[in-house]
Scaffold this motif. Structure first.
Motif, mmCIF file in Angstrom:
data_model
loop_
_atom_site.group_PDB
_atom_site.id
_atom_site.type_symbol
_atom_site.label_atom_id
_atom_site.label_comp_id
_atom_site.label_asym_id
_atom_site.label_seq_id
_atom_site.Cartn_x
_atom_site.Cartn_y
_atom_site.Cartn_z
ATOM 1 N N ALA A 130 -1.612 -4.564 -16.454
ATOM 2 C CA ALA A 130 -1.801 -3.188 -16.367
ATOM 3 C C ALA A 130 -1.261 -2.465 -14.997
ATOM 4 O O ALA A 130 -1.854 -3.252 -14.000
ATOM 5 N N SER A 131 -0.677 -1.659 -15.141
ATOM 6 C CA SER A 131 -0.315 -1.014 -13.756
ATOM 7 C C SER A 131 -0.489 0.394 -13.664
ATOM 8 O O SER A 131 -0.557 1.030 -14.900
ATOM 9 N N VAL A 132 -0.648 0.984 -12.463
ATOM 10 C CA VAL A 132 -0.560 2.509 -12.228
ATOM 11 C C VAL A 132 0.528 2.782 -11.469
ATOM 12 O O VAL A 132 0.545 2.016 -10.274
ATOM 13 N N GLY A 133 1.293 3.812 -11.881
ATOM 14 C CA GLY A 133 2.424 4.201 -10.931
ATOM 15 C C GLY A 133 2.199 5.199 -9.966
ATOM 16 O O GLY A 133 0.975 5.867 -9.776
ATOM 17 N N LYS A 134 3.378 5.613 -9.418
ATOM 18 C CA LYS A 134 3.254 6.719 -8.205
ATOM 19 C C LYS A 134 2.851 8.031 -9.099
ATOM 20 O O LYS A 134 2.504 9.099 -8.091
ATOM 21 N N GLU A 166 1.699 3.808 -3.946
ATOM 22 C CA GLU A 166 2.863 3.533 -4.794
ATOM 23 C C GLU A 166 2.765 2.734 -6.035
ATOM 24 O O GLU A 166 3.627 3.006 -7.003
ATOM 25 N N LYS A 167 1.774 1.896 -5.935
ATOM 26 C CA LYS A 167 1.718 1.031 -7.239
ATOM 27 C C LYS A 167 0.259 0.346 -7.141
ATOM 28 O O LYS A 167 -0.008 -0.117 -6.151
ATOM 29 N N ILE A 168 -0.337 0.122 -8.241
ATOM 30 C CA ILE A 168 -1.450 -0.590 -8.325
ATOM 31 C C ILE A 168 -1.230 -1.490 -9.660
ATOM 32 O O ILE A 168 -0.703 -1.013 -10.732
ATOM 33 N N GLY A 198 5.078 1.015 4.786
ATOM 34 C CA GLY A 198 3.487 1.099 4.060
ATOM 35 C C GLY A 198 2.866 -0.274 4.226
ATOM 36 O O GLY A 198 3.410 -1.055 5.030
ATOM 37 N N MET A 199 2.028 -0.564 3.168
ATOM 38 C CA MET A 199 1.163 -1.635 3.240
ATOM 39 C C MET A 199 1.176 -2.292 1.911
ATOM 40 O O MET A 199 1.226 -1.493 0.921
ATOM 41 N N LEU A 200 0.858 -3.656 1.842
ATOM 42 C CA LEU A 200 0.817 -4.367 0.512
ATOM 43 C C LEU A 200 -0.134 -5.054 0.455
ATOM 44 O O LEU A 200 -0.258 -6.165 1.205
ATOM 45 N N LEU A 201 -1.078 -4.911 -0.125
ATOM 46 C CA LEU A 201 -2.382 -6.015 -0.378
ATOM 47 C C LEU A 201 -2.087 -6.834 -1.860
ATOM 48 O O LEU A 201 -2.341 -6.315 -2.807
#
Length: 842
Positions: A315-319, A327-329, A363-366
């Motif tokens: 499952a993704s959540v977009g911009k 940007e994205k989940i 940006g940051m990416l976790l």
């Protein structure tokens, strides 16, 4: 003519050739990853072009395709990504082909069904109908062993930023990392990486959870110690997602689940395939949001065909969603069936990609990966076992690489290994250290030193009519000083009043498990009626701004307090305190010492009070994690937080002037109203049967600043009304994107409609009104400012105000208009006002 012998030889040779070709097998292996971050893409389709031959990647993005025939190329595809083709070597044996997929804006086409309904609907209904037997909530308890890995990277690095001096110093390391990410990969700079071994425990009734961190290995830029961070890297407290719930919450937002009760109004579905996942025949169902601005997911899920259980989900959540800085989940989860039939998460990946704040930044990416095994169900622990939600073993820190090689549930990838070595290079660069320190000051408000912290910076300077320029320097000790003794305090000075202000406090922390602390504080400072920190609460920014401007209703206060607080059981805490305070007003103030004498009563313009306080706070299922010698609350599961306080004043004890009783009760809750958004309310009740000066009653919190305050009556002036008994409710609702997401020209702005209503019933007894009336005339010093009447409310007419506004303007601003509906004829009433606030939110 060919002899029979020769014919036999030729025939045998041809059979050998054909049989060799028939038995020849081609094996293609590889890995499908996300081009933007190098993470695996689970459940991606990999197939031969033009052939009905293919396979799917596993949870780690790895695939193996065995075939007896080939085509000219192999392709990989997945929801939300652009398909990618690669040429195949036309020779028997094994070959490796890796794919790096780029994200793509995708809209699921409407499915036209000419007879009957969409076949995917029957499957979703089956999931909901069988939810009770498949959902983990049917278990009385469960526990498991867990391995967690977390990484925080800098990504989306702009070309201008890469030209900076400090970036060039690590350019070679970045180039190496780009190669590992793949030929289409984008550069990322790891700044933090961790792994942990833990045991996770959950109990359903009453709900309790606990994660025991057994081993950790933490490495990162700006990491001082593993205490606070190690509790987060366990992962199960943060990423234990359950899609059977109607909403999947994270970062204060509620995302509608594709298998929740609101599925049909929010999603489009497509039954794309049937496949086998770990021995389970599954329906493959794709889902897309009906409106991309809503808080919903895009992706695929795999549903067991026999019991309609969720087996896997991507499952993704977009911009396009109504979120800030995102940007994205992405959430990927693989579930495993337990002996009792319910399914628990076996593997989970969580990714959040934070966009560039400006075009010339980064940006940051976790990224988080959790692998669970050795499930034990329906064996709950005693309630006391769960008292501390996150606990770290004393010997948890384990940097030995040989230990981790054997302890990991899954081996590290080349990218993980390079990320670890790159962090060693980055964190030693001086300018990087400086940037990290600045970021830490902005977030925490304090500058950290070895044994103590200096701050908070928002109180460091202020300008007001009384003090002129107010300068303040504060400090607190940290665990490096001592794990039990805590010292804190401040010194301040005003250039106008030329008075030193100061505070000193010494506390002793007896127990972190059952939070137990005792302490003593002494303070001398200038405050304002109704605007003291104990009345304002946790809104530290609003409290800081009340020290600017005209500074009406000011008084000097000297305070000594002994206190003791304890949490005997999870969610229930008690605090007792003995306090002495002095009240020295800087405005025209007096009260009658003998009210029964009327105007002949002598008057007094200051007082002292000595009182005992008993407070209890109930916050069911509240979860805390430790931050040094303090603790931070994570959530209360949207259950009301109830606080009761009783104060008993003592006359002639330590110079106290009054005997009194005072009771207050408050309840705060935030809750979801389905698709309408999220609401929050504060219900307050107060009563004192005693006869006291107005400042010791309940001065209702007004707001004469330009800043919105959720706890204040925003059209009420300071000290405008005072009560000795009252009841109030302050209600705030955010429609999220419900309204603006449906307006074509506005939905791209990601505005959010907000509304509020504040209602207050209150009154004063005749004795308290007469106490504040003038007695014998008394000269006032020139330092005194205006006099305040501390007026009463009519018990039959409530004070009412309503508000409406727009939140998330430019992602950080909130503007809200308020209308005062009652007491419009009151002296200098404010019938209409506009307040603004600034806050960072997703």
């Amino acid at each position: 003519m060919i002899s029979k012998r020769l014919f036999r030889i030729l025939t045998f040779g041809l059979l050998l050739i054909f049989s060799g070709n028939i038995s020849a097998q081609y094996i293609i292996t590889g890995r499908v990853t996300d081009a933007s971050n190098g993470d695996p893409v689970p459940f991606a389709n990999v197939a031969l072009k033009g052939k009905n031959i293919g396979t799917a990647t596993n949870f780690d993005g790895v695939f193996t395709l065995r075939t007896k025939v080939l085509s000219d190329s192999l392709f990989a595809s997945f929801v939300g990504y652009k398909s990618r083709y690669k040429v195949i070597t036309q020779s028997p044996g094994t070959q490796t082909i890796n794919f790096q997929l780029e994200s793509a804006n995708r809209a699921l086409e409407e499915v036209v069904v000419y007879s009957g309904e969409n076949p995917a609907f029957r499957i979703i209904r089956g999931v909901i109908a069988n939810r009770e037997k498949n959902d983990r909530k049917r278990l009385t308890a469960y526990e498991y062993d867990s391995y967690s890995k977390m990484e925080l990277d800098v990504d989306n690095i702009s070309a201008k930023l890469r030209e900076k001096k400090f970036m060039k110093k690590i350019d070679k390391a970045i180039e190496k990392f780009e190669k590992i990410a793949g030929e289409d990969g984008k550069p990322v700079i790891p700044t933090f990486i961790s792994e942990s071994i833990s045991k996770f425990y959950y109990r359903e009734s009453p709900q309790r959870k606990k994660e025991l961190i057994e081993k950790t290995n933490v490495k990162g830029v700006g990491v001082h110690d593993g205490g606070f961070i190690s509790q987060l890297v366990g992962g199960n407290l943060l990423a234990n997602y359950n899609f059977y719930d109607n909403y999947v919450p994270f970062f204060g937002k509620d995302f509608t689940s594709p298998i929740g009760d609101n599925w049909k109004g929010n999603y489009k579905y497509f039954l794309s395939d049937t496949t086998e996942i770990d021995g389970h025949p599954c329906y493959e169902v794709e889902f897309d949001p009906k409106r991309v601005q809503d808080l919903v997911f895009t992706g695929k899920m795999w549903i067991d065909t026999t019991n309609f259980a969720l087996v896997q989900i991507d499952a993704s959540v977009g911009k396009g969603a109504n979120l800030n800085f995102i940007e994205k989940i992405k959430i990927q989860q693989e579930l495993e069936r337990t002996s009792e039939g319910a399914w628990l998460p076996a593997k989970t990946r969580f990714l959040i990609d934070i966009e560039q704040i400006t075009k010339n930044s980064a940006g940051m990416l976790l990224k988080m990966y959790i692998s669970n095994r050795n499930f034990v169900v329906n064996q709950p622990k005693p309630l006391s076992f769960y008292d501390l939600a996150s606990e770290i073993a004393e010997d948890a820190k384990e940097p030995d690489p040989n230990f981790w090689k054997a302890a990991r549930f899954d081996s590290l990838s080349k990218q993980d290994l390079l990320a670890s070595s790159l962090i060693d290079s980055v964190r030693n660069i001086p300018v990087v250290k400086t940037y990290v320190e600045v970021a830490e000051i902005v977030v925490s408000g304090y500058k950290r030193f070895r044994n103590f912290d200096i701050g908070p910076y928002i109180n460091a300077i202020a300008f007001n009519k009384l003090e002129g320029m107010r300068l303040r320097l504060g400090f607190r000790t940290n665990p490096d000083f001592d794990k039990h003794w805590i010292l804190r305090g401040f010194v301040g000075f005003g250039t106008n009043d030329l008075r030193a202000k100061y505070s000193g406090e010494i506390d002793y922390l007896f127990s972190k498990k059952r939070w137990t602390m005792a302490g003593f504080r002494h303070t001398y400072d200038v405050e304002r009626i109704g605007l003291t920190q104990e009345l304002i609460g946790d809104n530290k920014l609003f409290y800081a701004f009340t020290r600017w401007g005209n500074f009406s209703g000011a008084f000097y206060r000297r305070e000594n307090e002994f206190f003791f607080t304890k949490e005997p059981t999870k969610g229930l805490s008690f605090t007792v305190a003995l306090t002495h305070r002095s009240f020295d007003p800087l405005f025209r103030f007096q009260f009658r010492e003998n009210p029964e004498l009327g105007k002949d009563s002598p008057v007094k313009d200051n007082y002292d009070e000595t009182f005992f306080t008993f407070e209890t706070r109930f916050a069911k299922n509240e979860t805390f994690i430790m931050n040094g010698n303090d603790r931070i609350t994570l959530d209360t599961k949207r259950i009301p937080v109830i606080t009761f306080r009783y104060q008993r004043g003592f006359k002639d004890v330590l110079g106290g002037n009054f005997d009194y009783h005072k009771f207050t009760l408050k309840a705060y809750q935030t809750f979801r109203l389905g698709t309408l958004g999220r609401s929050a309310y504060t219900l307050s009740l107060g009563y004192t049967p005693s006869t006291l000066p107005a400042p010791l009653l309940f001065p209702h919190l007004g707001n004469e600043t330009f800043f919105y305050n959720r706890n204040a009556f925003n059209t009420m002036k300071y000290f405008e009304f005072v009560s000795d008994k009252y009841a109030s409710i302050q209600y705030n609702h955010s429609f999220e994107g419900l309204v603006f997401n449906r307006i074509p020209a506005i939905k791209k702005l990601k505005w959010r409609l907000v509304a509020s209503a504040n209602v207050l019933f209150g009154s004063q007894r005749k004795e308290n009104v007469e106490l504040m009336q003038e007695g014998k005339p008394r000269p006032f010093e020139s330092r005194y400012l205006d006099r305040y009447g501390f007026d009463s409310l009519d018990p039959s007419v409530p004070f009412v105000e309503v508000g409406y506004g727009i939140d998330n303007i430019f992602k950080i601003f909130r503007v809200q208009a308020f209308h005062r509906l009652t007491y419009l004829d009151h002296d200098k009433a404010t019938p209409f006002t506009v307040k603004a606030s600034m806050h960072f939110q997703f």
